[in-house]
Design an enzyme around this catalytic site. Structure first.
Site, short mmCIF file in Angstrom:
data_model
loop_
_atom_site.label_atom_id
_atom_site.label_comp_id
_atom_site.label_asym_id
_atom_site.label_seq_id
_atom_site.Cartn_x
_atom_site.Cartn_y
_atom_site.Cartn_z
N TYR A 1 0.82 -1.20 0.00
CA TYR A 1 0.00 0.00 0.00
C TYR A 1 0.86 1.26 0.00
O TYR A 1 1.55 1.56 0.98
CB TYR A 1 -0.95 0.01 1.20
CG TYR A 1 -1.92 -1.14 1.23
CD1 TYR A 1 -2.21 -1.88 0.07
CD2 TYR A 1 -2.58 -1.49 2.41
CE1 TYR A 1 -3.11 -2.93 0.10
CE2 TYR A 1 -3.49 -2.54 2.43
CZ TYR A 1 -3.74 -3.26 1.28
OH TYR A 1 -4.64 -4.31 1.31
N SER B 1 -13.09 -4.96 -0.22
CA SER B 1 -13.90 -4.26 -1.23
C SER B 1 -15.39 -4.56 -1.05
O SER B 1 -16.08 -4.99 -1.97
CB SER B 1 -13.46 -4.66 -2.65
OG SER B 1 -12.21 -4.10 -2.96
N PRO B 2 -15.93 -4.32 0.15
CA PRO B 2 -17.34 -4.67 0.42
C PRO B 2 -18.36 -3.77 -0.27
O PRO B 2 -19.57 -4.02 -0.13
CB PRO B 2 -17.44 -4.54 1.94
CG PRO B 2 -16.40 -3.53 2.30
CD PRO B 2 -15.26 -3.79 1.35
N GLY C 1 -17.83 -6.81 -9.24
CA GLY C 1 -16.79 -7.28 -10.14
C GLY C 1 -15.42 -7.12 -9.51
O GLY C 1 -15.28 -6.97 -8.28
N VAL D 1 -18.05 0.99 -7.53
CA VAL D 1 -18.91 0.91 -6.36
C VAL D 1 -20.36 0.76 -6.82
O VAL D 1 -20.78 1.44 -7.77
CB VAL D 1 -18.75 2.17 -5.49
CG1 VAL D 1 -19.72 2.17 -4.33
CG2 VAL D 1 -17.31 2.27 -4.98
N PHE D 2 -21.12 -0.11 -6.19
CA PHE D 2 -22.51 -0.33 -6.62
C PHE D 2 -23.49 0.62 -5.95
O PHE D 2 -24.58 0.85 -6.48
CB PHE D 2 -22.93 -1.78 -6.40
CG PHE D 2 -22.86 -2.26 -4.96
CD1 PHE D 2 -23.90 -2.04 -4.07
CD2 PHE D 2 -21.75 -2.98 -4.52
CE1 PHE D 2 -23.83 -2.49 -2.76
CE2 PHE D 2 -21.68 -3.45 -3.22
CZ PHE D 2 -22.72 -3.20 -2.33
#
Length: 305
Positions: free
Chosen positions: A52, A215-216, A220, A225-226
């Site tokens: 990171y 990545s909650p 994909g 982001v949904f």
């Protein structure tokens, strides 16, 4: 915030962890505010990796809190290694050197939890075991785990290890559920029936290994982001429906959906936004009903057999 036992260890960790991947983009002052806010919310678990910011995130984290023994004892620090420039590396020398680098950047004498970041096709379990023994016996690492590993890869490592593997960090969200799909479509011919991960969800429960969803909020593989995404109007409407019911936000419900699973997962969230972190933390106070969990799962595009 609620706490859970991390795997088979004696560590009491917040049911939500803060991922520090993006911390390298913050000033020392802003990073301090993010960390202090997390601690105030009851989040005591901080996830790092040598990758990171090429180590910069670990440096900023330590500088931001003015790392010292009194601060250190308030938090559980996890870091990872194994991803290099164009290849993966679980060699003894790399593992030990990576931990030494993280200890220096984090300004601490020990790492609470150390994970192998992504499977190395050239892994030699005996060499990993030598590295882990050295790190454990020297007191530099107290607990170990993996990330993105399937059951047989874990078993291969355990054949040589003298320490338990207490956690596995895996991609999962309401819109990314292959580890759940296969278990619901047993003996079916449809696409969701394919077992891509070797049954890692049930394996983890059988072996008391904590799954840490990463990545909650993504769908994909880093596609976006949904939440509030025009591509997913139905799932956002449903999230809003339950957000209104529980007087929280869609972000809160997306994490509450993960926490509702009896595997006692520990989502790792990477937001550096203080207000959003507050929204996320409220998920620990919500227990969705069984029918609500399935309602969200179906609305996310999943068909039950």
């Amino acid at each position: 915030m609620r706490q859970i036992k991390l795997g088979t260890s004696d560590l009491n960790v917040s049911t939500i962890g803060l991922g520090c991947m993006r911390m390298n983009g913050l000033s020392i002052e802003d990073a301090n505010r993010v960390i202090e806010n997390a601690l105030e919310l009851g989040i005591n678990f901080f996830d790092h990796a040598d990758l990171y910011g090429q180590g910069k995130s670990e440096e900023i984290f330590a500088e931001a809190i003015d790392m010292n023994p009194s601060i250190r004892e308030k938090m559980i620090i996890q870091t990872k290694c194994g991803i290099r420039n164009g290849f993966f590396d679980f060699s003894k020398d790399h593992i030990i050197n990576s931990v030494e680098g993280s200890l220096k950047r984090l300004k601490t004498d020990y790492i609470d939890v150390f994970l192998l970041h992504r499977p190395d096709a050239l892994v030699e379990p005996e060499e990993v075991a030598e590295a882990f023994d050295h790190l454990y016996q020297s007191g530099k690492v107290r607990h170990f785990g993996v990330s993105n590993h399937n059951p047989y890869q874990i078993e291969l490592l355990k054949k040589s290890l003298n320490q338990d593997l207490i956690a596995n960090q895996l991609q999962m969200s309401l819109m990314f559920t292959p580890m759940i799909d296969a278990g619901l479509n047993v003996n079916m011919q449809d696409e969701p029936a394919y077992v891509r991960d070797g049954g890692i969800l049930d394996y983890s429960r059988l072996h008391n290994m904590t799954i840490q969803p990463w990545s909650p909020f993504q769908y994909g593989f880093f596609e976006g982001v949904f939440i509030d995404n025009d591509k997913f109007p139905e799932v956002n409407q449903k999230l809003q429906h339950y957000a209104d019911k529980y007087n929280v936000t869609k972000t809160t419900i997306a994490i509450a959906w993960l926490l509702r699973h009896p595997a006692k997962m520990q989502p790792i969230v990477g937001t550096m936004n203080r207000e959003r972190l507050k929204e996320i933390a409220k998920a620990a106070e919500i227990t969705l009903l069984r029918e609500e969990w399935y309602d969200l799962y179906r609305t996310a595009g999943n068909r039950l057999p």
